[in-house]
Design a protein around this motif. Sequence first.
Motif, PDB file in Angstrom:
ATOM      1  N   UNK A 395     -16.516  -1.048 -18.369  1.00  0.00           N
ATOM      2  CA  UNK A 395     -16.516  -2.471 -18.014  1.00  0.00           C
ATOM      3  C   UNK A 395     -16.923  -2.657 -16.561  1.00  0.00           C
ATOM      4  N   UNK A 396     -17.557  -3.784 -16.284  1.00  0.00           N
ATOM      5  CA  UNK A 396     -18.017  -4.092 -14.935  1.00  0.00           C
ATOM      6  C   UNK A 396     -16.826  -4.326 -14.012  1.00  0.00           C
ATOM      7  N   UNK A 397     -17.021  -4.045 -12.747  1.00  0.00           N
ATOM      8  CA  UNK A 397     -15.994  -4.323 -11.737  1.00  0.00           C
ATOM      9  C   UNK A 397     -16.328  -5.575 -10.927  1.00  0.00           C
ATOM     10  N   UNK A 398     -17.314  -6.311 -11.399  1.00  0.00           N
ATOM     11  CA  UNK A 398     -17.663  -7.587 -10.774  1.00  0.00           C
ATOM     12  C   UNK A 398     -16.936  -8.691 -11.540  1.00  0.00           C
ATOM     13  N   UNK A 399     -15.936  -9.291 -10.912  1.00  0.00           N
ATOM     14  CA  UNK A 399     -15.073 -10.252 -11.586  1.00  0.00           C
ATOM     15  C   UNK A 399     -15.459 -11.681 -11.196  1.00  0.00           C
ATOM     16  N   UNK A 400     -15.265 -12.643 -12.131  1.00  0.00           N
ATOM     17  CA  UNK A 400     -15.525 -14.044 -11.782  1.00  0.00           C
ATOM     18  C   UNK A 400     -14.650 -14.481 -10.606  1.00  0.00           C
ATOM     19  N   UNK A 401     -15.149 -15.458  -9.867  1.00  0.00           N
ATOM     20  CA  UNK A 401     -14.453 -15.889  -8.666  1.00  0.00           C
ATOM     21  C   UNK A 401     -13.056 -16.419  -8.978  1.00  0.00           C
ATOM     22  N   UNK A 402     -12.907 -17.209 -10.068  1.00  0.00           N
ATOM     23  CA  UNK A 402     -11.587 -17.763 -10.385  1.00  0.00           C
ATOM     24  C   UNK A 402     -10.592 -16.666 -10.756  1.00  0.00           C
ATOM     25  N   UNK A 403     -11.091 -15.581 -11.347  1.00  0.00           N
ATOM     26  CA  UNK A 403     -10.224 -14.448 -11.668  1.00  0.00           C
ATOM     27  C   UNK A 403      -9.766 -13.758 -10.385  1.00  0.00           C
ATOM     28  N   UNK A 404     -10.693 -13.541  -9.454  1.00  0.00           N
ATOM     29  CA  UNK A 404     -10.346 -12.884  -8.196  1.00  0.00           C
ATOM     30  C   UNK A 404      -9.351 -13.726  -7.398  1.00  0.00           C
ATOM     31  N   UNK A 405      -9.558 -15.048  -7.406  1.00  0.00           N
ATOM     32  CA  UNK A 405      -8.695 -15.924  -6.614  1.00  0.00           C
ATOM     33  C   UNK A 405      -7.258 -15.908  -7.127  1.00  0.00           C
ATOM     34  N   UNK A 406      -7.105 -15.951  -8.422  1.00  0.00           N
ATOM     35  CA  UNK A 406      -5.761 -16.080  -9.000  1.00  0.00           C
ATOM     36  C   UNK A 406      -5.047 -14.739  -9.137  1.00  0.00           C
ATOM     37  N   UNK A 407      -5.760 -13.694  -9.501  1.00  0.00           N
ATOM     38  CA  UNK A 407      -5.090 -12.481  -9.974  1.00  0.00           C
ATOM     39  C   UNK A 407      -5.271 -11.273  -9.059  1.00  0.00           C
ATOM     40  N   UNK A 408      -5.706 -11.501  -7.817  1.00  0.00           N
ATOM     41  CA  UNK A 408      -5.686 -10.444  -6.807  1.00  0.00           C
ATOM     42  C   UNK A 408      -4.789 -10.808  -5.637  1.00  0.00           C
ATOM     43  N   UNK A 409      -4.028 -11.894  -5.760  1.00  0.00           N
ATOM     44  CA  UNK A 409      -3.137 -12.356  -4.688  1.00  0.00           C
ATOM     45  C   UNK A 409      -2.003 -11.353  -4.496  1.00  0.00           C
ATOM     46  N   UNK A 410      -1.643 -11.110  -3.217  1.00  0.00           N
ATOM     47  CA  UNK A 410      -0.551 -10.198  -2.876  1.00  0.00           C
ATOM     48  C   UNK A 410       0.374 -10.863  -1.864  1.00  0.00           C
ATOM     49  N   UNK A 411       1.645 -10.446  -1.814  1.00  0.00           N
ATOM     50  CA  UNK A 411       2.555 -11.006  -0.802  1.00  0.00           C
ATOM     51  C   UNK A 411       2.041 -10.714   0.608  1.00  0.00           C
ATOM     52  N   UNK A 412       2.371 -11.627   1.502  1.00  0.00           N
ATOM     53  CA  UNK A 412       1.888 -11.474   2.884  1.00  0.00           C
ATOM     54  C   UNK A 412       2.507 -10.265   3.576  1.00  0.00           C
ATOM     55  N   UNK A 413       3.731  -9.926   3.228  1.00  0.00           N
ATOM     56  CA  UNK A 413       4.419  -8.801   3.880  1.00  0.00           C
ATOM     57  C   UNK A 413       4.673  -7.695   2.871  1.00  0.00           C
ATOM     58  N   UNK A 414       3.601  -7.140   2.320  1.00  0.00           N
ATOM     59  CA  UNK A 414       3.732  -6.080   1.320  1.00  0.00           C
ATOM     60  C   UNK A 414       3.939  -4.738   2.004  1.00  0.00           C
ATOM     61  N   UNK A 415       4.882  -3.979   1.517  1.00  0.00           N
ATOM     62  CA  UNK A 415       5.148  -2.650   2.054  1.00  0.00           C
ATOM     63  C   UNK A 415       3.893  -1.779   1.896  1.00  0.00           C
ATOM     64  N   UNK A 416       3.369  -1.212   2.970  1.00  0.00           N
ATOM     65  CA  UNK A 416       2.133  -0.406   2.865  1.00  0.00           C
ATOM     66  C   UNK A 416       2.289   0.839   2.007  1.00  0.00           C
ATOM     67  N   UNK A 417       3.506   1.295   1.783  1.00  0.00           N
ATOM     68  CA  UNK A 417       3.698   2.484   0.956  1.00  0.00           C
ATOM     69  C   UNK A 417       3.290   2.229  -0.497  1.00  0.00           C
ATOM     70  N   UNK A 418       3.323   0.934  -0.921  1.00  0.00           N
ATOM     71  CA  UNK A 418       2.999   0.624  -2.318  1.00  0.00           C
ATOM     72  C   UNK A 418       1.528   0.887  -2.587  1.00  0.00           C
ATOM     73  N   UNK A 419       0.638   0.432  -1.696  1.00  0.00           N
ATOM     74  CA  UNK A 419      -0.793   0.678  -1.899  1.00  0.00           C
ATOM     75  C   UNK A 419      -1.111   2.169  -1.784  1.00  0.00           C
ATOM     76  N   UNK A 420      -0.422   2.870  -0.881  1.00  0.00           N
ATOM     77  CA  UNK A 420      -0.642   4.311  -0.758  1.00  0.00           C
ATOM     78  C   UNK A 420      -0.238   5.034  -2.038  1.00  0.00           C
ATOM     79  N   UNK A 421       0.895   4.617  -2.642  1.00  0.00           N
ATOM     80  CA  UNK A 421       1.350   5.229  -3.892  1.00  0.00           C
ATOM     81  C   UNK A 421       0.358   4.953  -5.019  1.00  0.00           C
ATOM     82  N   UNK A 422      -0.186   3.731  -5.052  1.00  0.00           N
ATOM     83  CA  UNK A 422      -1.152   3.391  -6.095  1.00  0.00           C
ATOM     84  C   UNK A 422      -2.391   4.272  -5.991  1.00  0.00           C
ATOM     85  N   UNK A 423      -2.912   4.475  -4.783  1.00  0.00           N
ATOM     86  CA  UNK A 423      -4.106   5.319  -4.618  1.00  0.00           C
ATOM     87  C   UNK A 423      -3.795   6.781  -4.949  1.00  0.00           C
TER      88      UNK A 423
END
Length: 739
Positions: A395-423
Amino acid sequence: MLLPAERFYRTALFFLVLTSTLALVTTGKLDPITTSLATTAVLYKGYRWWRGYPAELRQSVATRLVVAYLLFFPLDAFYVSRNLTGAVGNSALYAALLASVHFLLFVTAVRLYSAVTDRDALFLAMLAFAGVLAAAVFTIDTYFLVFFLIFLLSAVSVFLGLEIRRGAAHAIFPKLESRSGHEKRFHRALALAALSVAGGAVLFGSILFFVFPRFSAGYFAHANSQPSFMSGFSDNVELGQIGEIKKNSAIVMRVRTGSPVNYPLLRWRGVAMSNFDGHRWFADARSRGTNRPTREGWILLAERSELEGRPAVEIHFTIWLEPTGSEVLFAPFRPIALRGNFSTEGGSYDASVRRSYLYSDDAGSVFNPSHNYAPVRYEGISILPVARPSEARTASTTYPEEIRTLYLQLPSALDPRISQLARQITGAASNPLDKSAALEAYLRGNFAYTLNLTGNPGKDPLAHFLFETRAGHCEYFASAMTVMLRTLKIPARVVNGFLPGEYNSLAGDYIVRASDAHSWVEAYFPGYGWLVFDPTPPAGDSSLDLLSKMGLYVDWFQLNWNEWVINYDFSHQVVLARNVRQNSVDWTGILRTKFRQFQEHFLRKLSAWQASHENLRFVFPVALVLLLVILRFEWIRKSARWLFLQWQVKSAATQGNNPLLASRLYAELLRVLEKRGYSRVVTQTPREFAYASGLQPELVPAIREFTELYVQARFGDKPCDSLRLRALLDEVRSAPRPR
């Protein structure tokens, strides 16, 4: 001296009041104090009645107590009951109803402790009937049917015993010793009579219920007050909220699919949420539009062409949803059409269906603007896509703009360890599908499921879950996976709903409880749509014990009660009439075929027997005809009656007085004398007939002695000498006839 049926009457009256009280208190709508006091008062009075104690209150005192409560009634309606209503649509009306029930129970208890006369008993019966009516307003569950049947039997027994007591009030009757064999037989006869009348009433009433035309339905659906709801399914959910719901085992809904759904990720989808602030998920960017109903009341929610991905399973389902107090409706995946009585307006069921309308948002969640304050029944169609297509790896990794706007939102103060664990978890994956599967497998395999959270999560409950406790319930797992997917730039959202629940093969439905509440993840793949991922590890399967299996039968009865009694309308009548007609045709054909097979089998056997007994083939039918001509059916009937009478005489020889047997022997004497030409006139008493002129002189002593014994046993409460009566009857029967 007690009147006849006194103990039977008091017992029936006690069960009448007790059943009415239990029908009210088991609805769950009364406060604990009222429930305990009312039940205790009735049970204690039943104990005192059984021990033969007199009334505790004088009539004047009872009247003063009722008048005093009337003065307290406004305070109850405006303050006490108002505080007990909870979150209902019309709290003032519900408070007035609760106050009326309090008054009804109080008057019942006062009258119960002051009842002396038959008039008091009638008043108690009317109060009990009012209590059952009030319980019918409070609940529509199947246990009310049980209480109603017991109430009906008790009511018939009360009026039966009351009528017998009234008839004996000014009459002379033999003394009946308490708890003697005669009293027990008398009470058994009364119980059988009451059971027969009550059973006939239920049968006749059921026929009228199903046959009479029904042009409206849903009264209870919108009139039933419901003070408590299953909360938690709204536009937002806070971490930890679903865990509290899962501790409740109450039934939330029943979903009938006819057969088990063969789909690996079957869920009853409720609301999808896009925004997360670190503590709470919510959906604040919905685009709602009114869906216009189409033919036959179907509300179109999506076109088949709008659904991304290959279809795998099409489900036609019917849902009975208990009151939730929210707008959320549940369905498998994304429904394309729903139909039901979502409108709160009155009128016929079909008209309410046509006036119903729903809202839906961009995430595919469906909402009822009238709120689910009462049980709702609706049916729908859903098309489930292929659960995890392997082609989605490309599947393509190019997402519609409305999808990116709504479903890539993250909390402003996210613990950086979470993104490191995901990678770190997805380092070996090369595409979004494999990355999503890797996160799902990691959470399912390295974290524990628990409803008892420990420790203080502080300002970041998600980081506390991932790096400290490593244990939680479903919304923690779903939130962790969704946030980690978003850190990898893969659109994802959290969905709240229910697991499939327990499938009842007897009823063909899924039993969904509050403990089945669940959160999972939907990730977006262009060209394949939203795919379901569930990172929550299983909580453990529980095997069915005997009580659980019995519960399936109770659920089957509950489902049919809701379908064919509570929601019974004209459309159900049409279906029922069609089924009855079809079944009658089928049974007629089956019986005709069976009879034809039996007839052919019998004729073959008869033909074979005649062929093997050629010389005797006419002997059997001729002998049978001659035997019937000689014996005659009347002679057989009389012989059977005489043998039965002889058996009764022998068995009753040691049982004492039996007026019924004496009457049967006297009737047999009259038949014997009638054959000799002596018939008793209707206006003659037995003694007048015995001492009348014209009787055969040789028979007079036996007839007169027989008559005296019969009169003493029948009307004088003397022992029935059945052996002597039979000897006299044989003497009359064997006496020579006059020439």
